[in-house]
Design a protein around this motif. Sequence first.
Motif, PDB file in Angstrom:
ATOM      1  N   UNK A 115       0.627  -1.227  -0.039  1.00  0.00           N
ATOM      2  CA  UNK A 115      -0.035   0.107  -0.019  1.00  0.00           C
ATOM      3  C   UNK A 115       0.384   1.601   0.279  1.00  0.00           C
ATOM      4  N   UNK A 116       1.426   1.150   0.565  1.00  0.00           N
ATOM      5  CA  UNK A 116       3.137   2.805   0.927  1.00  0.00           C
ATOM      6  C   UNK A 116       3.651   2.693  -0.469  1.00  0.00           C
ATOM      7  N   UNK A 117       3.978   1.247  -1.356  1.00  0.00           N
ATOM      8  CA  UNK A 117       5.031   1.339  -1.795  1.00  0.00           C
ATOM      9  C   UNK A 117       4.258   1.947  -3.273  1.00  0.00           C
ATOM     10  N   UNK A 118       2.209   1.739  -3.756  1.00  0.00           N
ATOM     11  CA  UNK A 118       1.925   1.885  -4.322  1.00  0.00           C
ATOM     12  C   UNK A 118       1.246   3.777  -4.248  1.00  0.00           C
ATOM     13  N   UNK A 119       0.838   4.303  -2.852  1.00  0.00           N
ATOM     14  CA  UNK A 119       0.922   5.777  -2.564  1.00  0.00           C
ATOM     15  C   UNK A 119       2.366   6.291  -3.083  1.00  0.00           C
ATOM     16  N   UNK A 120       3.484   5.329  -3.031  1.00  0.00           N
ATOM     17  CA  UNK A 120       4.533   6.291  -3.701  1.00  0.00           C
ATOM     18  C   UNK A 120       4.704   6.087  -4.969  1.00  0.00           C
ATOM     19  N   UNK A 121       4.261   4.861  -5.743  1.00  0.00           N
ATOM     20  CA  UNK A 121       4.271   4.955  -6.885  1.00  0.00           C
ATOM     21  C   UNK A 121       3.406   5.744  -7.989  1.00  0.00           C
ATOM     22  N   UNK A 122       2.532   6.566  -7.073  1.00  0.00           N
ATOM     23  CA  UNK A 122       1.604   7.130  -7.982  1.00  0.00           C
ATOM     24  C   UNK A 122       1.701   8.896  -8.053  1.00  0.00           C
ATOM     25  N   UNK A 123       2.428   9.393  -5.836  1.00  0.00           N
ATOM     26  CA  UNK A 123       3.146  10.434  -6.470  1.00  0.00           C
ATOM     27  C   UNK A 123       4.466  10.310  -6.686  1.00  0.00           C
ATOM     28  N   UNK A 124       4.909   9.174  -7.023  1.00  0.00           N
ATOM     29  CA  UNK A 124       5.902   9.330  -8.598  1.00  0.00           C
ATOM     30  C   UNK A 124       5.450  10.133  -9.596  1.00  0.00           C
ATOM     31  N   UNK A 125       4.240   8.821 -10.017  1.00  0.00           N
ATOM     32  CA  UNK A 125       3.808   9.361 -11.384  1.00  0.00           C
ATOM     33  C   UNK A 125       2.938  11.010 -11.439  1.00  0.00           C
ATOM     34  N   UNK A 126       2.306  11.372 -10.390  1.00  0.00           N
ATOM     35  CA  UNK A 126       1.741  12.245 -10.755  1.00  0.00           C
ATOM     36  C   UNK A 126       2.624  14.044 -10.345  1.00  0.00           C
ATOM     37  N   UNK A 127       4.173  13.276  -9.907  1.00  0.00           N
ATOM     38  CA  UNK A 127       5.209  13.825  -9.372  1.00  0.00           C
ATOM     39  C   UNK A 127       6.050  14.362 -10.828  1.00  0.00           C
ATOM     40  N   UNK A 128       5.789  13.562 -11.475  1.00  0.00           N
ATOM     41  CA  UNK A 128       7.042  12.789 -13.029  1.00  0.00           C
ATOM     42  C   UNK A 128       5.741  14.403 -13.575  1.00  0.00           C
ATOM     43  N   UNK A 129       4.665  13.863 -13.790  1.00  0.00           N
ATOM     44  CA  UNK A 129       3.624  14.069 -15.062  1.00  0.00           C
ATOM     45  C   UNK A 129       3.463  16.316 -13.961  1.00  0.00           C
ATOM     46  N   UNK A 130       3.393  16.089 -13.260  1.00  0.00           N
ATOM     47  CA  UNK A 130       3.814  18.222 -12.929  1.00  0.00           C
ATOM     48  C   UNK A 130       5.430  17.910 -13.406  1.00  0.00           C
ATOM     49  N   UNK A 131       6.020  17.230 -13.278  1.00  0.00           N
ATOM     50  CA  UNK A 131       7.635  18.501 -13.602  1.00  0.00           C
ATOM     51  C   UNK A 131       7.345  18.356 -14.773  1.00  0.00           C
ATOM     52  N   UNK A 132       7.056  17.245 -15.880  1.00  0.00           N
ATOM     53  CA  UNK A 132       6.986  17.646 -17.433  1.00  0.00           C
ATOM     54  C   UNK A 132       6.397  18.523 -17.591  1.00  0.00           C
ATOM     55  N   UNK A 133       4.981  18.198 -17.173  1.00  0.00           N
ATOM     56  CA  UNK A 133       4.232  19.843 -16.827  1.00  0.00           C
ATOM     57  C   UNK A 133       4.986  21.051 -17.282  1.00  0.00           C
ATOM     58  N   UNK A 134       5.106  21.325 -16.106  1.00  0.00           N
ATOM     59  CA  UNK A 134       6.388  22.799 -15.661  1.00  0.00           C
ATOM     60  C   UNK A 134       7.484  22.979 -16.112  1.00  0.00           C
ATOM     61  N   UNK A 135       7.910  22.020 -16.761  1.00  0.00           N
ATOM     62  CA  UNK A 135       9.277  22.040 -17.044  1.00  0.00           C
ATOM     63  C   UNK A 135       9.106  22.936 -18.560  1.00  0.00           C
ATOM     64  N   UNK A 136       7.752  21.596 -19.199  1.00  0.00           N
ATOM     65  CA  UNK A 136       6.813  22.790 -20.816  1.00  0.00           C
ATOM     66  C   UNK A 136       6.708  23.675 -21.214  1.00  0.00           C
ATOM     67  N   UNK A 137       6.726  24.311 -19.353  1.00  0.00           N
ATOM     68  CA  UNK A 137       5.969  25.873 -19.511  1.00  0.00           C
ATOM     69  C   UNK A 137       6.705  27.064 -19.343  1.00  0.00           C
ATOM     70  N   UNK A 138       7.967  25.960 -18.515  1.00  0.00           N
ATOM     71  CA  UNK A 138       9.293  27.121 -18.820  1.00  0.00           C
ATOM     72  C   UNK A 138       9.452  27.660 -19.991  1.00  0.00           C
TER      73      UNK A 138
END
Length: 912
Positions: A530-553
């Motif tokens: 359960x903790x790994x899945x939470x971390x995986x989901x966070x990693x996915x969202x973090x990666x998406x947000x980072x990609x989005x932010x880099x694309x906007x900078x």
Amino acid sequence: MGVVGDRIGPVRSRDRFLHGETFDSTEGDVRGPILSSWERCRLLGLSPDQSDLPFTQDFDADGPLVRAAAPVLDRLQSIFAGSRMNICLADGHGVVLERRFGDKALPRHLAPIQTVPGFVFAEQVAGTNGIGLTLAERGLVQVYGAEHFAERSQSSACTAVPVRDQLSGHIEGVLCLGYPYTDADPALVPLVRRAAEAVERRLMEQSSARERGLLQAYLEAGFRAAGNGTDPRDGSPLAMAELFQSELDQSDRSLLKERATELMSSARRAATEVPLSRGRSVTLVSRPVTSSSGVEGIVIEALIPEDTERHAPAPTHAHAHADAALRSPAPGADPAPGMVRGLVLVGEPEVGRYAVAARRRLELLAEAGNRIGTTLDVDRTAWELAETAVPRLADFVTIDMPEAVLRGEESPNPTAEMRRTVVHGIREDCPFYPVGSQVTLHPTTPHMRCMTTGQPVLEPDLKAAFGWIAQDPAHAELLLAHNVHSLITVPLLSRGVLLGIACFYRSQDPAPYGDDDRALARELAARAALCIDNARRYTREHTLALSLQHSLLPRGLPEQGAVEVAHRYLPAESGVGGDWFDVIPLSGTRVALLVGDVVGHGLHAAATMGRLRTAARNFAELELAPDELLTHLDNLMVRLDREEGGDPPGAGSTGIVGATCLYAIYDPTSQQCTLARAGHPPPALVLPDGSVSLLDLPAGPPLGLGGLPFESAEITLPVHSQLVLYTDGLIEDRHRDIDTALDQLHRALSHPDRAPEDTCRAVLDAVAPEHPGDDIALLVARTNALPADRIAAWDLDADPALVGRVRAAAMEQLDRWGLEESSFATELLLSELVTNAVRYGSAPIRVRLILDRTLICEVHDASNSAPRMRHAASTDEGGRGLFLVAQLAQAWGTRYTTGGKVIWAECALDAA
């Protein structure tokens, strides 16, 4: 597949398997446990035509299991009287201990291996069958017809269930019902379950009877002591029941029972002092005791100081002698003066060991809740699972995970891309596959079995785990040589998604893993998954947000000569935020510098940052002053916040709290810099002499409050000054005072000779937190000044006769700059712009030419009326001037000043 109508199992699949074909349980033809058993049989080299089985007479035909099961077997025989039911009881090694038959004449028609006790039906020798598969799967199984490996059983079916010791959880035996496949009935499953539970209860009653015998022996010893002249009421007797109820806190009672259980499990004479609350203490004494039937046990007594506890009244009921015995000294051991004695526990040491083991399992689970999942990092969470399990559950732990999971995604085919993620143990010399290596799994391995079934797999003896050995025989020999002897593999499952497998190995403890260990490993793995899945989901969202932010900078810096610029952006470890920066070329060789910070983290903050950056660029293109631009951004934030606040409940909107921003415009022709900020940290200014200061700018409210004014400030910057803009993530850290961070920033900036790139690097190395809790945006700009010989200006009145004079002076200036080829286009541009200013503007009028990367023509007048390009009709005499300007210039526009407006046009040097 079970019996459906008159189907007797996967006949064709069995034939294909015996002819060497390979297939997996996902095809649906063969149930997973049956296919795994077939594969183990093939690895063992068993023949389906084998008719003989090992036979032994070395079994206990009158042991506890047989005595406990006898009445249950009799009852089953009466239930199935007259039928072809073969009722079998086997021990934990697959040796048949007892058989009963529904039809008493049935044995005459069966082979000896189906009627005589002593034959061994373990899977290793008998192939796939009910008894052997139950021991392998450690649970209820049903085997129908062709699911049997042996030819002799193709027309039979069976339902088998393990019989466990309720204290230890160990499998003591197997209860199996065999019958023709045509007699299959779904009601057999609950029936055989109830029968096994009845046997388990009778086994427990036998244990209770032994404990009652031990208690009786203890009481009789007390009676004998009383008969020898010892008065059990001498001194200050105290019954333990009363002590537990009135004198001890709940924590004291729990501690006393816990220590007594540990003493019992040690199986030896001992004494230990147990400190209690309020400065009290109790001494626990353990001594052996033997019942009249020869059962050996341990008695735990407590010695309590007499002056610290309330005395119990002398017993007056019918069982006074028994109660007195509970408080009396055992033979040959008188209590010390001023002490009273009471019985705490009596029982067999093995029971104490089970209790201690159960308590330690609960402690490990409680500890796991605090140790596993402390971060939102997939790899670190997997390591926390291993560190929690070693050494209390396992001596070595390996964890394999698909590469997609490590990236924050779901793996479409986890069995094909497993990678070793964790290897952890009591020592480092055990030859497991190293971290980072690709792990290829064969279908026969317990790893693959646990992934395909979704259930943990226990291999108590790895020397007999032929599927595990077949994966890599040489590697298996190395592990066995290091005394690794028992294994539990557990799938890491969360929300139906397979995230990996955890393997727990035992080497130091000679006892093999049991079902209780498997249950503990499964619980640990479930929490970790359960903790790994939470971390995986966070990693996915973090990666998406980072990609989005880099694309906007900004992906690159625009060409401009006003400043030399370097920048850095560092995302926060806890989540991507809404920090941004921008460099925007403006008309007249000016440049705008911008940094901002949206409150919050995640995709919403990144998306809001993109909207604000786009709006800020658009407002900058309108040539707005810094304070006016911030006002427009503030109004935009208010509208966005109002729109977000209008979402229906549960729509998932996080709302927009606000943002901060710093906006600066630098003009290299005058070396003037105009700045305004909205709740943002002030910029740092590094002068050429090395002095560093924070500019004292009007603070302004954060964006999004609405209705409050912003104020600009104007300063003159010497050539090669450095203006340092940053977000609060650079200087704010909960582990450091902000004044300390500002001092570090001053020291890092006190080197005016550094290039902006070097300054960025030095600032981040010296000031940035080691683990940023917020995004960091850093922008360093070193100012330049446009030489005076590249600027030419003329003032004139609103007189059309002066237009020609200005035009001639401009052509002479172009000749001096070596731009003779540009004179024709520039002459047309300048004529149109000056003529418009004379005809429609108002004095004073100023004309300026600037030679930079382009040739810039500017005409300033005191009017605020904006020119507008329109489509002139063929009959119109005018209206084509600005259209001509737009065709000749690569860019043109209007900007407003405090004294009027400036109409400007840029012409490329190669096209002019």
